[in-house]
Design a protein around this motif. Structure first.
Motif, PDB file in Angstrom:
ATOM      1  N   ASN A  12       0.844  -1.193   0.000  1.00 55.09           N
ATOM      2  CA  ASN A  12       0.000   0.000   0.000  1.00 55.09           C
ATOM      3  C   ASN A  12       0.876   1.238   0.000  1.00 55.09           C
ATOM      4  N   LYS A  13       0.528   2.181  -0.859  1.00 49.99           N
ATOM      5  CA  LYS A  13       1.242   3.453  -0.936  1.00 49.99           C
ATOM      6  C   LYS A  13       0.257   4.538  -1.339  1.00 49.99           C
ATOM      7  N   ALA A  14       0.710   5.759  -1.257  1.00 51.96           N
ATOM      8  CA  ALA A  14      -0.035   6.899  -1.791  1.00 51.96           C
ATOM      9  C   ALA A  14       0.826   7.502  -2.884  1.00 51.96           C
ATOM     10  N   VAL A  15       0.265   7.636  -4.083  1.00 48.94           N
ATOM     11  CA  VAL A  15       1.025   8.144  -5.224  1.00 48.94           C
ATOM     12  C   VAL A  15       0.340   9.372  -5.810  1.00 48.94           C
ATOM     13  N   THR A  16       0.997   9.982  -6.767  1.00 46.10           N
ATOM     14  CA  THR A  16       0.419  11.096  -7.511  1.00 46.10           C
ATOM     15  C   THR A  16      -0.039  10.578  -8.863  1.00 46.10           C
ATOM     16  N   HIS A  17      -1.299  10.838  -9.201  1.00 42.86           N
ATOM     17  CA  HIS A  17      -1.879  10.404 -10.476  1.00 42.86           C
ATOM     18  C   HIS A  17      -2.032  11.629 -11.369  1.00 42.86           C
ATOM     19  N   THR A  18      -1.631  11.505 -12.627  1.00 44.17           N
ATOM     20  CA  THR A  18      -1.738  12.600 -13.587  1.00 44.17           C
ATOM     21  C   THR A  18      -2.640  12.186 -14.735  1.00 44.17           C
ATOM     22  N   VAL A  26      -4.700  17.336 -15.051  1.00 42.06           N
ATOM     23  CA  VAL A  26      -5.184  17.207 -13.681  1.00 42.06           C
ATOM     24  C   VAL A  26      -4.179  16.350 -12.912  1.00 42.06           C
ATOM     25  N   ILE A  27      -3.668  16.902 -11.813  1.00 41.15           N
ATOM     26  CA  ILE A  27      -2.735  16.195 -10.950  1.00 41.15           C
ATOM     27  C   ILE A  27      -3.452  15.919  -9.638  1.00 41.15           C
ATOM     28  N   ILE A  28      -3.550  14.644  -9.280  1.00 41.88           N
ATOM     29  CA  ILE A  28      -4.232  14.246  -8.048  1.00 41.88           C
ATOM     30  C   ILE A  28      -3.194  13.660  -7.109  1.00 41.88           C
ATOM     31  N   LYS A  29      -3.017  14.300  -5.948  1.00 40.71           N
ATOM     32  CA  LYS A  29      -2.012  13.871  -4.984  1.00 40.71           C
ATOM     33  C   LYS A  29      -2.605  12.916  -3.962  1.00 40.71           C
ATOM     34  N   ASN A  30      -1.769  12.081  -3.387  1.00 41.97           N
ATOM     35  CA  ASN A  30      -2.124  11.177  -2.294  1.00 41.97           C
ATOM     36  C   ASN A  30      -3.194  10.162  -2.654  1.00 41.97           C
ATOM     37  N   VAL A  31      -3.085   9.580  -3.844  1.00 36.74           N
ATOM     38  CA  VAL A  31      -4.039   8.565  -4.294  1.00 36.74           C
ATOM     39  C   VAL A  31      -3.620   7.215  -3.694  1.00 36.74           C
ATOM     40  N   THR A  49     -10.526   4.104  -8.558  1.00 38.90           N
ATOM     41  CA  THR A  49     -10.663   4.500  -9.964  1.00 38.90           C
ATOM     42  C   THR A  49     -11.905   5.358 -10.172  1.00 38.90           C
ATOM     43  N   ARG A  50     -13.022   4.964  -9.581  1.00 37.09           N
ATOM     44  CA  ARG A  50     -14.258   5.760  -9.707  1.00 37.09           C
ATOM     45  C   ARG A  50     -14.094   7.142  -9.090  1.00 37.09           C
ATOM     46  N   HIS A  51     -13.404   7.216  -7.949  1.00 37.31           N
ATOM     47  CA  HIS A  51     -13.196   8.516  -7.308  1.00 37.31           C
ATOM     48  C   HIS A  51     -12.286   9.406  -8.164  1.00 37.31           C
ATOM     49  N   ILE A  52     -11.255   8.819  -8.761  1.00 41.83           N
ATOM     50  CA  ILE A  52     -10.384   9.579  -9.669  1.00 41.83           C
ATOM     51  C   ILE A  52     -11.213  10.141 -10.825  1.00 41.83           C
ATOM     52  N   GLU A  53     -12.091   9.328 -11.397  1.00 45.31           N
ATOM     53  CA  GLU A  53     -12.943   9.784 -12.499  1.00 45.31           C
ATOM     54  C   GLU A  53     -13.846  10.938 -12.059  1.00 45.31           C
ATOM     55  N   LYS A  54     -14.396  10.866 -10.848  1.00 45.15           N
ATOM     56  CA  LYS A  54     -15.239  11.954 -10.336  1.00 45.15           C
ATOM     57  C   LYS A  54     -14.444  13.246 -10.176  1.00 45.15           C
ATOM     58  N   ILE A  55     -13.226  13.120  -9.668  1.00 45.30           N
ATOM     59  CA  ILE A  55     -12.369  14.301  -9.507  1.00 45.30           C
ATOM     60  C   ILE A  55     -12.066  14.921 -10.858  1.00 45.30           C
ATOM     61  N   ILE A  67      -3.785  23.715 -15.688  1.00 47.99           N
ATOM     62  CA  ILE A  67      -3.259  22.699 -14.781  1.00 47.99           C
ATOM     63  C   ILE A  67      -4.011  22.821 -13.463  1.00 47.99           C
ATOM     64  N   ALA A  68      -4.542  21.693 -12.988  1.00 52.13           N
ATOM     65  CA  ALA A  68      -5.234  21.665 -11.704  1.00 52.13           C
ATOM     66  C   ALA A  68      -4.562  20.634 -10.816  1.00 52.13           C
ATOM     67  N   VAL A  69      -4.268  21.021  -9.572  1.00 54.47           N
ATOM     68  CA  VAL A  69      -3.672  20.115  -8.603  1.00 54.47           C
ATOM     69  C   VAL A  69      -4.658  19.984  -7.453  1.00 54.47           C
ATOM     70  N   VAL A  70      -5.101  18.752  -7.193  1.00 56.29           N
ATOM     71  CA  VAL A  70      -6.064  18.503  -6.128  1.00 56.29           C
ATOM     72  C   VAL A  70      -5.589  17.338  -5.271  1.00 56.29           C
ATOM     73  N   ASN A  71      -6.113  17.283  -4.072  1.00 61.53           N
ATOM     74  CA  ASN A  71      -5.812  16.180  -3.172  1.00 61.53           C
ATOM     75  C   ASN A  71      -6.909  15.135  -3.317  1.00 61.53           C
ATOM     76  N   TYR A  72      -6.549  13.874  -3.331  1.00 59.41           N
ATOM     77  CA  TYR A  72      -7.498  12.777  -3.501  1.00 59.41           C
ATOM     78  C   TYR A  72      -8.619  12.838  -2.481  1.00 59.41           C
ATOM     79  N   SER A  73      -8.311  13.228  -1.272  1.00 59.59           N
ATOM     80  CA  SER A  73      -9.315  13.207  -0.203  1.00 59.59           C
ATOM     81  C   SER A  73     -10.292  14.381  -0.243  1.00 59.59           C
TER      82      SER A  73
END
Length: 77
Positions: A12-18, A26-31, A49-55, A67-73
């Motif tokens: 388990n890790k938290a990564v950055t998804h682009t 869209v950059i999503i941190k702490n996924v 995956t569904r939450h990433i799609e919603k973001i 460019i948008a940078v958001v936190n997963y949570s």
């Protein structure tokens, strides 16, 4: 859980998804995800995956920046 590519151990890790959407990045941190300790393969659960799609959908709906940078949570509409 073992990696489906190399059979290495997943952790388990938290990564950055682009997500590059052409007109917006869209950059999503702490996924939260699973990452193979051997080959680095990343695996997202269906819920993540569904939450990433919603973001991504929420960010592209307002399209205020290239460019948008958001936190997963963060909450999404």
């Amino acid at each position: 859980m073992n990696c489906f590519l190399c059979n290495g151990d997943m952790e388990n890790k938290a990564v950055t998804h682009t997500a590059d959407l052409g007109s917006c990045i869209v950059i999503i941190k702490n996924v939260p995800d699973m990452v193979c300790t051997q080959c680095g393969e990343v695996w997202y659960s269906g819920t993540v995956t569904r939450h990433i799609e919603k973001i991504v959908d929420a960010v592209t709906a307002v399209a205020l920046a290239e460019i948008a940078v958001v936190n997963y949570s963060e909450k999404v509409a």
